[in-house]
Motif scaffolding. Structure first.
Motif, PDB file in Angstrom:
ATOM      1  N   ALA A 144       5.329   3.423   2.062  1.00 21.07           N
ATOM      2  CA  ALA A 144       4.966   2.110   1.534  1.00 21.07           C
ATOM      3  C   ALA A 144       4.799   1.141   2.699  1.00 21.07           C
ATOM      4  CB  ALA A 144       6.028   1.609   0.566  1.00 21.07           C
ATOM      5  N   ARG A 145       3.657   0.459   2.701  1.00 20.18           N
ATOM      6  CA  ARG A 145       3.354  -0.475   3.789  1.00 20.18           C
ATOM      7  C   ARG A 145       3.131  -1.866   3.218  1.00 20.18           C
ATOM      8  NH1 ARG A 145      -1.785   2.614   5.779  1.00 20.18           N
ATOM      9  NH2 ARG A 145      -2.099   0.700   6.992  1.00 20.18           N
ATOM     10  N   PRO A 146       3.726  -2.880   3.824  1.00 20.44           N
ATOM     11  CA  PRO A 146       3.488  -4.248   3.333  1.00 20.44           C
ATOM     12  C   PRO A 146       2.037  -4.651   3.587  1.00 20.44           C
ATOM     13  CG  PRO A 146       4.771  -4.265   5.375  1.00 20.44           C
ATOM     14  CD  PRO A 146       4.644  -2.836   4.980  1.00 20.44           C
ATOM     15  N   ARG A 147       1.385  -5.207   2.573  1.00 17.69           N
ATOM     16  CA  ARG A 147      -0.024  -5.585   2.708  1.00 17.69           C
ATOM     17  C   ARG A 147      -0.207  -6.817   3.589  1.00 17.69           C
ATOM     18  NH1 ARG A 147      -3.526  -2.755  -0.297  1.00 17.69           N
ATOM     19  NH2 ARG A 147      -2.796  -1.626  -2.155  1.00 17.69           N
ATOM     20  N   ARG A 148       0.849  -7.625   3.701  1.00 14.50           N
ATOM     21  CA  ARG A 148       0.675  -8.888   4.418  1.00 14.50           C
ATOM     22  C   ARG A 148       1.210  -8.829   5.846  1.00 14.50           C
ATOM     23  NH1 ARG A 148       1.811 -10.329  -0.878  1.00 14.50           N
ATOM     24  NH2 ARG A 148       4.063 -10.364  -0.526  1.00 14.50           N
ATOM     25  N   SER A 149       1.328  -7.642   6.415  1.00  9.76           N
ATOM     26  CA  SER A 149       1.845  -7.507   7.775  1.00  9.76           C
ATOM     27  C   SER A 149       0.730  -7.768   8.787  1.00  9.76           C
ATOM     28  CB  SER A 149       2.419  -6.100   7.976  1.00  9.76           C
ATOM     29  OG  SER A 149       2.920  -5.956   9.275  1.00  9.76           O
TER      30      SER A 149
ATOM     31  N   GLU B  76       0.869  -1.166   0.000  1.00 15.23           N
ATOM     32  CA  GLU B  76       0.000   0.000   0.000  1.00 15.23           C
ATOM     33  C   GLU B  76       0.910   1.221   0.000  1.00 15.23           C
ATOM     34  OE1 GLU B  76      -3.501   2.072   2.732  1.00 15.23           O
ATOM     35  OE2 GLU B  76      -2.952  -0.030   3.041  1.00 15.23           O
ATOM     36  N   ILE B  77       0.891   1.982  -1.079  1.00 13.51           N
ATOM     37  CA  ILE B  77       1.838   3.074  -1.249  1.00 13.51           C
ATOM     38  C   ILE B  77       1.088   4.399  -1.374  1.00 13.51           C
ATOM     39  CG2 ILE B  77       3.732   4.010  -2.630  1.00 13.51           C
ATOM     40  CD1 ILE B  77       4.330   1.206  -3.600  1.00 13.51           C
ATOM     41  N   ASP B  78       1.503   5.365  -0.564  1.00 16.55           N
ATOM     42  CA  ASP B  78       0.964   6.721  -0.626  1.00 16.55           C
ATOM     43  C   ASP B  78       2.119   7.652  -0.981  1.00 16.55           C
ATOM     44  OD1 ASP B  78      -0.163   9.221  -0.289  1.00 16.55           O
ATOM     45  OD2 ASP B  78      -1.191   8.715   1.583  1.00 16.55           O
ATOM     46  N   ASP B  79       2.032   8.269  -2.155  1.00 18.69           N
ATOM     47  CA  ASP B  79       3.103   9.146  -2.621  1.00 18.69           C
ATOM     48  C   ASP B  79       2.908  10.599  -2.219  1.00 18.69           C
ATOM     49  OD1 ASP B  79       4.484   7.104  -4.070  1.00 18.69           O
ATOM     50  OD2 ASP B  79       2.928   7.217  -5.608  1.00 18.69           O
ATOM     51  N   SER B  80       1.864  10.904  -1.488  1.00 18.39           N
ATOM     52  CA  SER B  80       1.530  12.301  -1.209  1.00 18.39           C
ATOM     53  C   SER B  80       1.418  12.600   0.280  1.00 18.39           C
ATOM     54  CB  SER B  80       0.210  12.665  -1.906  1.00 18.39           C
ATOM     55  OG  SER B  80       0.287  12.418  -3.295  1.00 18.39           O
TER      56      SER B  80
END
Length: 743
Positions: free
Chosen positions: A215-220, A195-199
């Motif tokens: 950027a966050r791992p989706r499977r954490s 899950e990525i937020d560029d802003s």
């Protein structure tokens, strides 16, 4: 990627070439197909390497065979431990699997092959493979066009010419496809994994807002720690990938843009606000629900500096830093040991001209390469170098106002007792041939000097500034063949160490002790609890007036009474330069012959390990009030080749205290201590000799110190006066970290 693997020598058969002069793309492509088929079907086909065969099959349009050949090639590379080399062939493989790009349905076939391939990869491998899908296609196409133009109208080509054309054609054909299709496929693969937020916007000091990629791992299963990289190099695509790479390692990846960059507010101020801004970013990140409250910082060069700058302010959530080739403004650049150098002259334009990067200005290499020589030959003061260029360099002018390592510089990174308050674990990574090694080593020494029980590990080997940061190290560095064991992945070791510090994972074996160094020439890693223990003691050498061929002898027992060697240096002569200390090449055919005083030891009667920085005291007498000096160390091998090991450059008036200038008295002897020198780790072979060159610094890449005692930035050729006369006393000593190796 244009180079790939060099063609192997083969038989010199001629091959037919049927592309007439002025041919359109279609007949040229047909001629390339015919050329590839001749290579595959001719008598020399048996001599094709796996690389050449794979390229030829692609260009020939034999896609099923190409897929099989590339698969076998990648398997062979992996079996040899060359994972990165194997990954770079993925774009070729996927094109071969999809078939002919001109056929209907190719795009769907390519997307299916891409999805199937990446479904089998873990997150780290996927991101590292993504890297190989980008290139400068226009440059590659232009290079191929130029080669085709060279052979236009030719009736035949040599074997080597044909192989070179096929190599380039395979590259261009592959990346025509990847440039069109891969970006969207890569973005979809990233979105599937992260899950990525560029802003993201982060409040900092003084009402400033910083922008960031998160950027966050989706499977954490639970919020993980955050790994933060703070950068002024605002390349959104690259920084997004960097954040994702941290997420691939199980962290929340946060890449924060410096003040005034990308979506942030404020004005870019290189080096001046990073400490408070990065510390504020650490505090903000630690309070977000998507992390467990722990933050680590990492990164190379500027980002390594930023990690230290944040550590100076000790934000509670900062639990560890891993800086590589970390700069110290005012010590390693833009001046070294109080001598301003021009290597980074264009850097402020690059990073501070706009909210991203001013590539157009920075890439004017001819302009920057010519500027230093134009300034040098003009004889103008160094402060006027931007007038020679024609564009004001306000950041250089700001820095030139601080020739001492004063409060301006000291505020940027830990200084003095600040180090005693840095009680978090630190991993410093640098290289023997890193231009900024002096900074990385200074951090390490000062941390232990002020905090003897610091948890600080040093990892160092035969790498330059960029190679240290790379995940794949160059095995040929400026003429020196690097030991195979020196290869390691910087990102991988960083996150393995973070896992150890934060989660109790095993300590990477490469980091077994405080000092971890690759011993060049021995193809081994060594580990020691301190620099002193790594060196095993200092051997003291003295200069002498005794000749050893064209050099003077470097001796362990001083002569009595002391002798004197004299040099004269005319600073008014801008048609010449003195001995170049910079290690390029590292390994050369013979000893340098460019003006310095050379001293050579007796041959070593057994192998010797030289590990650590050297030191010493130079005893000099000059007819002026100041001088800039260089000392360069080499191994002079039995076969006559010379390998550079270490060097020192510095201003005599600051040698004892870089914070305050103490001018020399003309005609009086002065002791110049050699501090803040560079480390090496080298097994010197039996029969080799130690070669030391001492000299006065005078070249186009640095300020010219005319010795008047004025601020050197204000001296011009009009201040040259009488030539410098410098006496070197044989009471001068060098302390070299040497230990004998049992044979």
């Amino acid at each position: 990627m244009l180079l790939l693997l060099a063609p192997a020598a083969g038989a010199q058969q001629s091959l037919q070439w049927n592309a007439p002069a002025g041919a359109t793309v279609r007949p040229t492509d047909a001629a390339l197909v015919g050329l590839a088929r001749q290579l595959l079907d001719g008598s020399d086909a048996v001599h094709l390497t796996p690389v050449q065969r794979s390229q030829s099959l692609l260009v020939a349009g034999q896609y099923a065979q190409a897929s099989a050949a590339i698969t076998a090639l990648m398997h062979a590379l992996r079996s040899e431990g060359n994972e990165s080399q194997a990954q770079r062939w993925t774009p070729y493989l996927l094109m071969a699997k999809a078939g002919n790009p001109a056929e209907p349905g190719f795009d769907r076939a390519y997307a299916a092959a891409f999805a199937a391939w990446f479904a089998a990869l873990d997150d780290v491998s996927a991101l590292k493979t993504h890297y190989w899908f980008s290139t400068n296609l226009p440059a590659a196409q232009a290079k191929l066009d130029a080669a085709l133009a060279t052979y236009a109208g030719s009736a035949s080509l040599t074997h080597e010419q044909a192989l070179d054309l096929i190599r380039q054609a395979a590259f261009v054909a592959t990346f025509r496809v990847t440039s069109r299709l891969a970006p969207d496929l890569i973005r979809a693969d990233e979105d599937r994994r992260f899950e990525i937020d560029d802003s993201v916007r982060i409040p900092a000091m003084e009402g400033v807002v910083l922008s960031a990629h998160v950027a966050r791992p989706r499977r954490s299963a639970a919020p993980p720690p955050a790994a933060m990289l703070f950068t002024i190099y605002t390349d959104p695509a690259r920084n997004r990938t960097q954040a994702a790479l941290a997420a691939a390692h199980g962290y929340v990846g946060v890449v924060v843009d410096a003040r005034g960059k990308r979506l942030g507010t404020g004005t870019a101020a290189p080096y001046e606000t990073e400490g408070v801004d990065a510390a504020a970013a650490v505090d903000w990140i630690s309070q977000q629900p998507w992390t467990d409250g722990r933050v680590v910082m990492y990164g190379g060069s500027y980002s390594g500096f930023a990690a230290w700058a944040a550590a100076k302010h000790a934000p509670p959530a900062l639990k560890a830093i891993a800086p590589y080739v970390a700069a110290i403004p005012g010590l390693g650049l833009p001046m070294e040991n109080n001598v301003f150098l021009s290597a980074n002259y264009a850097w402020p334009f690059y990073v501070a001209n706009n909210r991203l990067l001013d590539n157009d200005t920075y890439n004017q290499r001819e302009r920057w390469d010519a500027l230093t020589e134009r300034w040098y030959t003009s004889g103008r003061p160094y402060r006027q170098i931007d007038q020679v260029d024609g564009t004001p360099n306000r950041w250089l002018q700001r820095w030139l106002a601080h020739p001492d390592y004063d409060a301006y510089w000291q505020a940027m990174v830990p200084y003095g007792d600040d180090f005693s308050r840095i009680r978090i674990p630190v991993l410093s990574i640098t290289g023997y041939y890193d231009d900024g090694q002096i900074s990385a080593l200074h951090y390490f020494r000062e941390h232990y000097r002020h905090l003897p029980d610091a948890d600080h590990r040093l990892l160092i080997g035969p790498y330059d500034h960029f190679g240290t940061q790379a995940n794949v190290k160059a095995m040929e560095l400026r003429g020196y063949s690097v030991d195979p064991i020196a290869q390691f992945d910087t990102d991988a070791i960083t996150f393995q160490w973070f896992d150890h510090v934060l989660n109790g994972a095993p300590l990477p074996p490469l980091l077994a002790d405080r000092v971890n160094y690759q011993l060049m020439g021995a193809n081994r890693w060594e580990h020691a609890p301190s620099l002193q223990a790594a060196g095993g003691g200092m051997t003291t050498f003295h200069l002498s007036r005794e000749r050893a061929g064209t050099e003077y002898r470097l001796i362990e027992t001083p002569t009595a009474p002391a002798g004197v060697l004299t040099q004269a240096v005319n600073f008014a002569d801008r048609n010449s330069s003195r001995h170049s200390y910079y290690p390029w090449p590292i390994l050369r055919a013979g000893p340098p012959d460019d003006g310095g005083l050379s001293f050579v030891s007796a041959p070593f009667d057994q192998p010797m390990d030289m590990v650590g920085p050297f030191g010493g005291d130079l005893k000099i007498r000059i007819n002026k009030r100041d001088v800039d000096l260089t000392v360069t160390l080499y191994e002079w091998q039995k076969d006559g080749k010379v390998m550079q090991l270490s060097y020192y450059v510095g201003r005599a008036s600051y040698a004892a205290d870089m914070t305050s200038r103490h001018l020399l008295t003309p005609g009086q002897w002065t002791q110049v201590p050699l501090q803040r020198t560079r480390m090496t780790g080298r097994r010197i072979a039996k029969g080799s000799r130690l070669l030391v060159v001492v000299d006065v610094l005078k070249d186009a890449e640095h300020q010219v110190n005319h010795g008047t005692g004025k601020d050197v930035s204000d001296e011009s050729v009009a201040d040259a006066g009488a030539p410098l006369s410098i006496d070197w006393s044989t009471d001068s000593i060098l302390r070299i970290p040497l230990r004998a190796v049992a044979e």
